[in-house]
Scaffold this motif. Structure first.
Motif, short mmCIF file in Angstrom:
data_model
loop_
_atom_site.label_atom_id
_atom_site.label_comp_id
_atom_site.label_asym_id
_atom_site.label_seq_id
_atom_site.Cartn_x
_atom_site.Cartn_y
_atom_site.Cartn_z
N ASN A 177 1.87 11.49 -6.07
CA ASN A 177 0.53 11.20 -6.61
C ASN A 177 0.46 9.90 -7.39
O ASN A 177 -0.54 9.63 -8.06
CB ASN A 177 0.04 12.34 -7.52
CG ASN A 177 -0.32 13.56 -6.72
OD1 ASN A 177 -1.07 13.47 -5.74
ND2 ASN A 177 0.22 14.71 -7.11
N MET A 178 1.47 9.09 -7.31
CA MET A 178 1.47 7.85 -8.10
C MET A 178 0.96 6.64 -7.32
O MET A 178 0.55 5.65 -7.88
CB MET A 178 2.90 7.55 -8.58
CG MET A 178 3.13 7.90 -10.01
SD MET A 178 2.20 6.86 -11.10
CE MET A 178 3.06 5.32 -10.88
N ARG A 179 1.07 6.70 -5.99
CA ARG A 179 0.62 5.55 -5.21
C ARG A 179 0.15 6.05 -3.84
O ARG A 179 0.96 6.37 -2.97
CB ARG A 179 1.73 4.53 -5.01
CG ARG A 179 1.23 3.31 -4.28
CD ARG A 179 2.34 2.37 -3.93
NE ARG A 179 1.80 1.12 -3.43
CZ ARG A 179 1.66 0.85 -2.14
NH1 ARG A 179 2.01 1.72 -1.21
NH2 ARG A 179 1.16 -0.32 -1.78
N ALA A 180 -1.16 6.11 -3.69
CA ALA A 180 -1.71 6.62 -2.45
C ALA A 180 -1.51 5.62 -1.31
O ALA A 180 -1.37 4.42 -1.54
CB ALA A 180 -3.19 6.91 -2.64
N GLY A 181 -1.52 6.14 -0.09
CA GLY A 181 -1.39 5.28 1.09
C GLY A 181 -0.11 5.61 1.84
O GLY A 181 0.92 5.86 1.22
N THR A 182 -0.21 5.59 3.18
CA THR A 182 0.99 5.87 3.99
C THR A 182 2.09 4.89 3.64
O THR A 182 1.86 3.68 3.55
CB THR A 182 0.62 5.79 5.49
OG1 THR A 182 -0.44 6.72 5.72
CG2 THR A 182 1.80 6.12 6.37
N GLU A 183 3.26 5.43 3.43
CA GLU A 183 4.36 4.61 2.94
C GLU A 183 4.79 3.54 3.95
O GLU A 183 4.68 3.74 5.16
CB GLU A 183 5.59 5.50 2.65
CG GLU A 183 5.39 6.51 1.54
CD GLU A 183 4.84 7.83 2.04
OE1 GLU A 183 4.22 7.88 3.14
OE2 GLU A 183 5.01 8.84 1.33
N ASN A 184 5.32 2.45 3.42
CA ASN A 184 5.90 1.37 4.23
C ASN A 184 7.31 1.82 4.63
O ASN A 184 8.31 1.37 4.08
CB ASN A 184 5.92 0.09 3.39
CG ASN A 184 6.56 -1.08 4.12
OD1 ASN A 184 7.03 -0.94 5.25
ND2 ASN A 184 6.58 -2.22 3.47
#
Ligand SMILES: Cc1ncc(COP(=O)(O)O)c(C=O)c1O
Length: 375
Positions: A232-239
């Protein structure tokens, strides 16, 4: 064939790192948030990378987050410290990277935050006693934000002392460690800091992937909202392949650190020796002979040489005038201005890596001699 002496801007990706990433580009493409086998496979790769990073700095996995790079990690720290942690004062320095400096300026503009700049000495060094003096002057909740090593002049900050001082005065400590992460060993138990930031492309990893270490006592909140990624700290599909590459690059960096440090330092020392021997009155910006990054050498040339960097480029030598982010602008270097005022000498930053060769330094010095002495 070009000669690349701009490793503080970015480094060549190590071929072994590319190999580690390829399966995740070609075959393992499942979304790490998916619960099927393909997703579980890539989730495992990310969590293994997190574990490796955490172990490497003696932190817990819950304290490590993956981001898009040093800029995002530094933005997140500064924003959350003010927005969520009650910080009303930031102590920083005039030679921080723009991603710290401009973020602080923006936050001060939008919110009730005081900023105090720690004075520098003639070599651009921060005296821990000056930080202590500022901390003693107010009881406000304070974040001290000081980079570990300066990307333009290579000065290394005495974080051991500053960390102890911050602890004594109850201040939070953030260090932009983008130039040192993967270049020196870190142990957050021995050297307590609240926030550290790193970026894979500075240690022969891929671009667009970074690290944020947040000490578990700090209730950090996200900058980017959406899904539940990064706990929940950084939204968005991971790199995904970036994170896999970061892990591989860090593994190599740690395994080969001693030999790389020794070799790269020898290139820097050789460049200093050769430049002193061939160009009268050549100078070096910052604490180059003291506590300085083994990768960075900032050379001050005598006389007026406005086209030096341009001519080096024409000859196939890549170097830099300021930080990579400001090289496209004509405002000059804020770091050199902080050191020398508006009359800063013509200066070029050369930054070395394990992929450079001694013969390349010979070519550089010969070309510089030609350009500076025969005008
Ligand atoms: C000291 C420092 N901090 C932060 C950054 C920004 O890192 P990134 O390029 O990963 O956003 C850089 C890059 O030049 C840097 O040198």
């Amino acid at each position: 064939m070009s000669i690349y002496f701009d490793n503080a801007a970015t480094t060549q990706i190590d071929p072994r790192v590319v190999q580690s990433m390829l399966p995740y580009l070609e075959n393992y493409y499942g979304n790490p948030s998916s619960i099927h086998a393909m997703g579980r496979k890539t989730r495992t790769a990310i969590e293994q990378a997190r574990k490796f990073v955490a172990n490497s700095i003696n932190a817990s996995t819950a304290e490590v987050f993956f981001t898009s790079g040093g800029t995002e990690s530094n933005n997140l720290v500064l924003t959350t410290a003010i927005r969520d942690m009650g910080v009303t004062r930031i102590i920083s320095s005039p030679i921080e990277h723009h991603c710290v400096m401009h973020t602080i300026e923006h936050l001060c503009h939008c919110q009730e935050v005081n900023i105090e700049m720690v004075p520098l000495d003639a070599l651009g060094r921060v005296d821990p006693a000056a930080v202590e003096k500022l901390l003693k002057s107010s009881k406000e909740k304070t974040l001290v934000s000081l980079m570990h090593a300066n990307n333009e002049i290579g000065n290394i900050t005495d974080l051991d002392n500053i960390s102890a001082i911050c602890k004594e005065h109850g201040a939070l400590l953030h260090s932009d460690t983008v130039q040192t992460f993967g270049h020196y060993h870190w142990d957050v138990q021995k050297l307590p800091v609240d926030f550290l930031t790193g970026s894979a492309h500075k240690f022969h990893g891929p671009k667009g992937v970074g690290i944020l270490y947040c000490n578990g006592d700090n209730p950090v909140k996200p900058l980017i909202h959406g899904g539940a990624q990064e706990r929940n700290m950084r939204a968005g599909t991971e790199n995904l392949y970036g994170i896999v590459g970061l892990e591989a690059a860090l593994k190599i960096a740690l395994e080969e650190m001693e030999q790389d440090q020794k070799y790269v330092q020898s290139l820097k020392d050789y460049a200093i020796e050769q430049l002193k021997a061939t160009i009268p009155d050549v100078g070096f910006n910052g604490d180059y002979a003291g506590n300085s990054l083994y990768t960075v050498l900032n050379v001050a040339f005598p006389g007026d040489n406005p086209y030096l960097l341009f001519n080096l480029d024409i000859m196939g030598i890549c170097a830099s005038g300021g930080s990579a982010c400001s090289s496209g602008s004509d405002t000059g270097s804020h770091v050199l201005r902080a050191l020398h005022g508006p009359k800063a000498p013509t200066s070029v930053r050369f930054s070395f890596s394990r992929f450079n060769k001694r013969e390349e330094v010979d070519v550089l010095v010969a070309k510089l001699q030609e350009m500076v002495l025969v005008k």
